[in-house]
Every structure is written in C-alpha cells, then in structure tokens.
Write a protein that holds these residues in place. Structure first.
Motif, PDB file in Angstrom:
ATOM      1  N   ALA A  44      17.753  30.841  50.217  1.00 28.11           N
ATOM      2  CA  ALA A  44      17.754  30.260  48.729  1.00 28.11           C
ATOM      3  C   ALA A  44      18.251  31.420  47.868  1.00 28.11           C
ATOM      4  N   LEU A  45      17.834  32.398  48.215  1.00 33.86           N
ATOM      5  CA  LEU A  45      18.282  33.730  47.403  1.00 33.86           C
ATOM      6  C   LEU A  45      19.531  34.135  47.694  1.00 33.86           C
ATOM      7  N   LEU A  46      19.871  33.905  48.739  1.00 38.46           N
ATOM      8  CA  LEU A  46      21.435  34.353  49.312  1.00 38.46           C
ATOM      9  C   LEU A  46      22.068  33.109  48.726  1.00 38.46           C
ATOM     10  N   VAL A  47      22.076  31.993  48.818  1.00 37.93           N
ATOM     11  CA  VAL A  47      22.756  30.893  48.374  1.00 37.93           C
ATOM     12  C   VAL A  47      23.145  31.039  46.757  1.00 37.93           C
ATOM     13  N   ASP A  48      21.754  31.521  46.165  1.00 39.89           N
ATOM     14  CA  ASP A  48      21.680  31.699  44.674  1.00 39.89           C
ATOM     15  C   ASP A  48      22.620  32.624  44.285  1.00 39.89           C
ATOM     16  N   ALA A  49      22.664  33.807  44.944  1.00 39.39           N
ATOM     17  CA  ALA A  49      23.495  35.017  44.805  1.00 39.39           C
ATOM     18  C   ALA A  49      24.939  34.535  45.084  1.00 39.39           C
ATOM     19  N   ALA A  50      25.494  33.956  46.114  1.00 38.04           N
ATOM     20  CA  ALA A  50      26.690  33.415  46.274  1.00 38.04           C
ATOM     21  C   ALA A  50      27.291  32.712  44.950  1.00 38.04           C
ATOM     22  N   HIS A  51      26.217  31.668  44.574  1.00 37.38           N
ATOM     23  CA  HIS A  51      26.544  30.716  43.347  1.00 37.38           C
ATOM     24  C   HIS A  51      26.716  31.661  42.329  1.00 37.38           C
ATOM     25  N   MET A  52      25.822  32.779  42.228  1.00 38.49           N
ATOM     26  CA  MET A  52      26.109  33.637  41.120  1.00 38.49           C
ATOM     27  C   MET A  52      27.338  34.452  41.079  1.00 38.49           C
ATOM     28  N   LEU A  53      27.764  34.720  42.355  1.00 40.31           N
ATOM     29  CA  LEU A  53      29.008  35.221  42.405  1.00 40.31           C
ATOM     30  C   LEU A  53      30.061  34.502  41.842  1.00 40.31           C
ATOM     31  N   THR A  54      29.925  33.202  42.233  1.00 41.55           N
ATOM     32  CA  THR A  54      31.026  32.213  41.492  1.00 41.55           C
ATOM     33  C   THR A  54      30.977  32.268  40.077  1.00 41.55           C
ATOM     34  N   ASP A  55      29.919  32.562  39.415  1.00 40.05           N
ATOM     35  CA  ASP A  55      29.565  32.627  38.128  1.00 40.05           C
ATOM     36  C   ASP A  55      30.097  34.049  37.324  1.00 40.05           C
ATOM     37  N   VAL A  56      30.080  35.146  38.153  1.00 40.52           N
ATOM     38  CA  VAL A  56      30.512  36.214  37.873  1.00 40.52           C
ATOM     39  C   VAL A  56      32.185  36.384  37.825  1.00 40.52           C
ATOM     40  N   VAL A  57      32.592  35.486  38.779  1.00 43.60           N
ATOM     41  CA  VAL A  57      34.443  35.172  38.706  1.00 43.60           C
ATOM     42  C   VAL A  57      34.413  34.611  37.621  1.00 43.60           C
ATOM     43  N   GLY A  58      33.755  33.176  37.560  1.00 40.34           N
ATOM     44  CA  GLY A  58      34.089  32.164  36.327  1.00 40.34           C
ATOM     45  C   GLY A  58      33.943  33.086  35.010  1.00 40.34           C
ATOM     46  N   LEU A  59      33.049  33.817  34.801  1.00 38.71           N
ATOM     47  CA  LEU A  59      33.056  34.519  33.496  1.00 38.71           C
ATOM     48  C   LEU A  59      34.013  35.480  33.216  1.00 38.71           C
ATOM     49  N   ALA A  60      34.222  36.183  34.430  1.00 26.54           N
ATOM     50  CA  ALA A  60      35.425  36.952  34.358  1.00 26.54           C
ATOM     51  C   ALA A  60      36.622  36.322  34.186  1.00 26.54           C
ATOM     52  N   MET A  61      36.928  35.146  34.705  1.00 24.56           N
ATOM     53  CA  MET A  61      37.843  34.343  34.286  1.00 24.56           C
ATOM     54  C   MET A  61      38.023  33.971  32.860  1.00 24.56           C
ATOM     55  N   ALA A  62      36.895  33.719  32.404  1.00 23.25           N
ATOM     56  CA  ALA A  62      36.717  33.119  31.072  1.00 23.25           C
ATOM     57  C   ALA A  62      37.002  34.317  30.004  1.00 23.25           C
ATOM     58  N   VAL A  63      36.439  35.531  30.228  1.00 24.04           N
ATOM     59  CA  VAL A  63      37.002  36.660  29.381  1.00 24.04           C
ATOM     60  C   VAL A  63      38.490  36.681  29.603  1.00 24.04           C
ATOM     61  N   THR A  64      38.959  36.920  30.763  1.00 21.66           N
ATOM     62  CA  THR A  64      40.355  37.068  30.968  1.00 21.66           C
ATOM     63  C   THR A  64      40.971  35.996  30.083  1.00 21.66           C
ATOM     64  N   ALA A  65      40.458  34.859  30.513  1.00 16.72           N
ATOM     65  CA  ALA A  65      41.495  33.725  29.661  1.00 16.72           C
ATOM     66  C   ALA A  65      41.432  33.672  28.152  1.00 16.72           C
ATOM     67  N   ALA A  66      40.389  34.105  27.534  1.00 21.74           N
ATOM     68  CA  ALA A  66      40.145  34.131  26.403  1.00 21.74           C
ATOM     69  C   ALA A  66      41.196  35.416  25.581  1.00 21.74           C
ATOM     70  N   HIS A  67      41.412  36.370  26.534  1.00 17.44           N
ATOM     71  CA  HIS A  67      42.334  37.548  26.100  1.00 17.44           C
ATOM     72  C   HIS A  67      43.798  36.842  26.267  1.00 17.44           C
ATOM     73  N   LEU A  68      44.189  36.349  27.555  1.00 19.03           N
ATOM     74  CA  LEU A  68      45.461  35.897  27.707  1.00 19.03           C
ATOM     75  C   LEU A  68      46.000  34.575  26.964  1.00 19.03           C
ATOM     76  N   MET A  69      45.029  33.862  26.689  1.00 20.88           N
ATOM     77  CA  MET A  69      45.325  32.663  25.972  1.00 20.88           C
ATOM     78  C   MET A  69      45.817  32.943  24.502  1.00 20.88           C
ATOM     79  N   ASN A  70      45.426  33.918  24.004  1.00 17.03           N
ATOM     80  CA  ASN A  70      45.669  34.421  22.683  1.00 17.03           C
ATOM     81  C   ASN A  70      46.808  35.164  22.399  1.00 17.03           C
ATOM     82  N   ARG A  71      47.732  35.317  23.468  1.00 14.78           N
ATOM     83  CA  ARG A  71      48.855  35.982  23.382  1.00 14.78           C
ATOM     84  C   ARG A  71      49.985  35.119  22.838  1.00 14.78           C
TER      85      ARG A  71
END
Length: 304
Positions: A44-71
C-alpha cells in the motif's frame, strides 16, 4: 479571411507559486514514502509512493506548462506552446496506467501470500503522507477553479490524501487484527482510484490531439445560428477544434448574397464573432471566418 485577435497566453491565470509549493511538499513526501516502503515492505505504501511519483511528475508538468503556455506565439509556434498541457497529460496518463496495473497484479498476489509488515512504521509514514497532502490541498484550494492545470493539480493531491488514508487504515487493521491482507486490499483500492483518472486523462488528451470538436459544442447548432444571420445563404468548411483544453478555435467559410456591401460585410463579421463567443456553452474566443459572395466560384457546393 478575417479572424478575431486574442492573446493566447494563460500563464497569468495560473498561480505558479502555489504549484511550486505543492510540488515541493509532494516531492518530499514521495521520498519519505519510498524510504517507508523499503523499511516496512508495504505494498500500500509502495503503491501510494508510486502514485505520488505520478503526482510529482504531474505537478512538475503543471508548473512547466504554466510557464510555457504563457510564452507568446512565434512564426514557428503560431499558437505558442499551449499544447504542452496536453502532451504532459498524455505522458502522465501512461505512467498512471502502468502504476495501476502493477498495483492490481501485485495486490492480488499478496492476498494469497501476504508478507509480514511493521504496522507501527506503516502507520507513521501514512500519517506523515496525510498531513503533507492536507497541507498541499490547503495551498491549492483557493486556486483550484482557475484553469485545467490547477484543477488537475488539486485532484492529484486529493487522490494522494485518499491513498494515505488507505495506508493508515491498513496499518490499523494489521496492528489490531493481525490481518496482513489489509495491506494488499489497500493497495488494490488505491489502484482502483488511479485507473479511472488514467482513462479520463487519456480520453481528454486524445480528444485534443485528434482535433475533435470541443465537448459541449454542437456544430449543427452553430451552423443554424450562422445561417439565421442577415444575408447569409450558406456555410461550408465549418470546423471547430482545440489547441489546448481552454483554447477552442473555429473556422468557417460564410457565403453571402451579392448585395452585401463592404460595410455590411464588416458588420456581419462582428455578428459572427459575437455569436460564437457569447451564444454557445463553449465560448469561442478565437474564430476565423472567410466571407464569400454567392457569385464567387468557390467550394461551397461540395464541402460541409
């Protein structure tokens, strides 16, 4: 051919500082949960960590997109980098799907072969994850309705919080009843939270990449409204698509009778732009219309 003039950047609508804070919190908890999964051996903790990894990637993409989409647009990228959001969602969906399938398969296996798990350590890491996720939820809460990036980021954190609740519940069941299968059950339930979101992300990103008509926009209704305008005798090459989820576009050739003057044509263009931006459930702020006289040797007899 005439088109509406609009700015396409939306980065100002995204509170990037909030996304950065949520990204920092989520990244820290991901590292803690990986360590916890290694120490406790919890699925459960491993899957939640893997799930959280996708969220780390998702939030990184959100930050990146917020920057790139303003170009601003360039001659090479005439709509700017708006579609960064869609490509990021597609990559995240693929990652989520892999995590979900792994969790289901491993969870079923562990139902029959449950390993011994240190419930005390599992409970500690679950509580740490839940507290951090609640903190991220509070950071993102006020901006969750601003745009797709913020809504997706907030949902990421909410799902993580539910995963942490599952980890805590399994730790309590193991400590009280010695039911080690609780960990596998929690892992499967977390996976069942992940997979539906994966399908939603895949469908949404696929619709944009395949240039489908924006959801909620009826092109036949649009056609009827255009035909109802004065002097319009036909509409052809009517197309609607999306550059990104919040940038729908529409193009059309509008055939008018030969009595239309230059002044009347300009008034008609203004009416067309107002019609598609204000009348329908999906507001089309970027529209392009080509107005053709009926006597023009065009394509309107053979195109939809």
């Amino acid at each position: 051919m005439t088109e509406t003039g609009h700015s396409h950047g939306i980065g100002d609508a995204t509170p990037r500082n909030r996304l950065v804070i949520a990204f920092a919190i989520t990244s820290s908890v991901f590292i803690i949960e990986v360590v916890g999964a290694i120490i406790t051996g919890s699925l459960a903790l491993l899957v939640d960590a893997a799930h959280m990894l996708t969220d780390v990637v998702g939030l990184a993409m959100a930050v990146t997109a917020a920057h790139l989409m303003n170009r601003p647009p360039t001659p090479k990228y005439t709509f700017g980098l708006q579609r960064t959001e869609v490509l990021g969602a597609l990559a995240q969906a693929a990652l989520l799907l892999g995590v979900g399938i792994f969790a289901l398969v491993e969870g079923v296996r562990r139902l029959f072969e449950p390993p011994e798990i240190a419930s005390g350590s599992l409970l500690f890491f679950g509580i740490v994850g839940l507290v951090a996720n609640i903190a991220s939820m509070l950071v993102l809460f006020s901006g969750r309705g601003r745009n797709l990036n913020m809504r997706a980021a907030f949902l990421e954190v909410v799902n993580d919080a539910l995963g942490s609740v599952g980890v805590i519940a399994s730790a309590i069941l193991i400590a009280v009843f010695g039911w080690y299968q609780a960990d596998a059950v929690a892992g499967v339930l977390i996976a069942l939270l992940i997979i539906p979101r994966t399908l939603i992300l895949l469908r949404a990103s696929g619709r944009v990449l395949l240039e489908s008509t924006p959801a909620g926009l009826d092109l036949e209704d649009v056609r009827r409204h255009i035909l109802a305008l004065p002097h319009v005798v036909a509409v052809h090459d009517l197309h609607a698509t999306q550059v990104s989820t919040d940038l729908p576009t529409l193009t059309a050739h509008v055939v008018v009778d030969d009595t239309v003057t230059m002044e009347a044509s300009a008034a008609l263009l203004a009416s067309l732009q107002q019609c598609v931006s204000e009348h329908f459930a999906v507001s089309i702020e970027h529209s392009t219309f080509q107005i053709e006289p009926e006597s023009h040797p065009g394509e309107h007899d053979t195109h939809a």
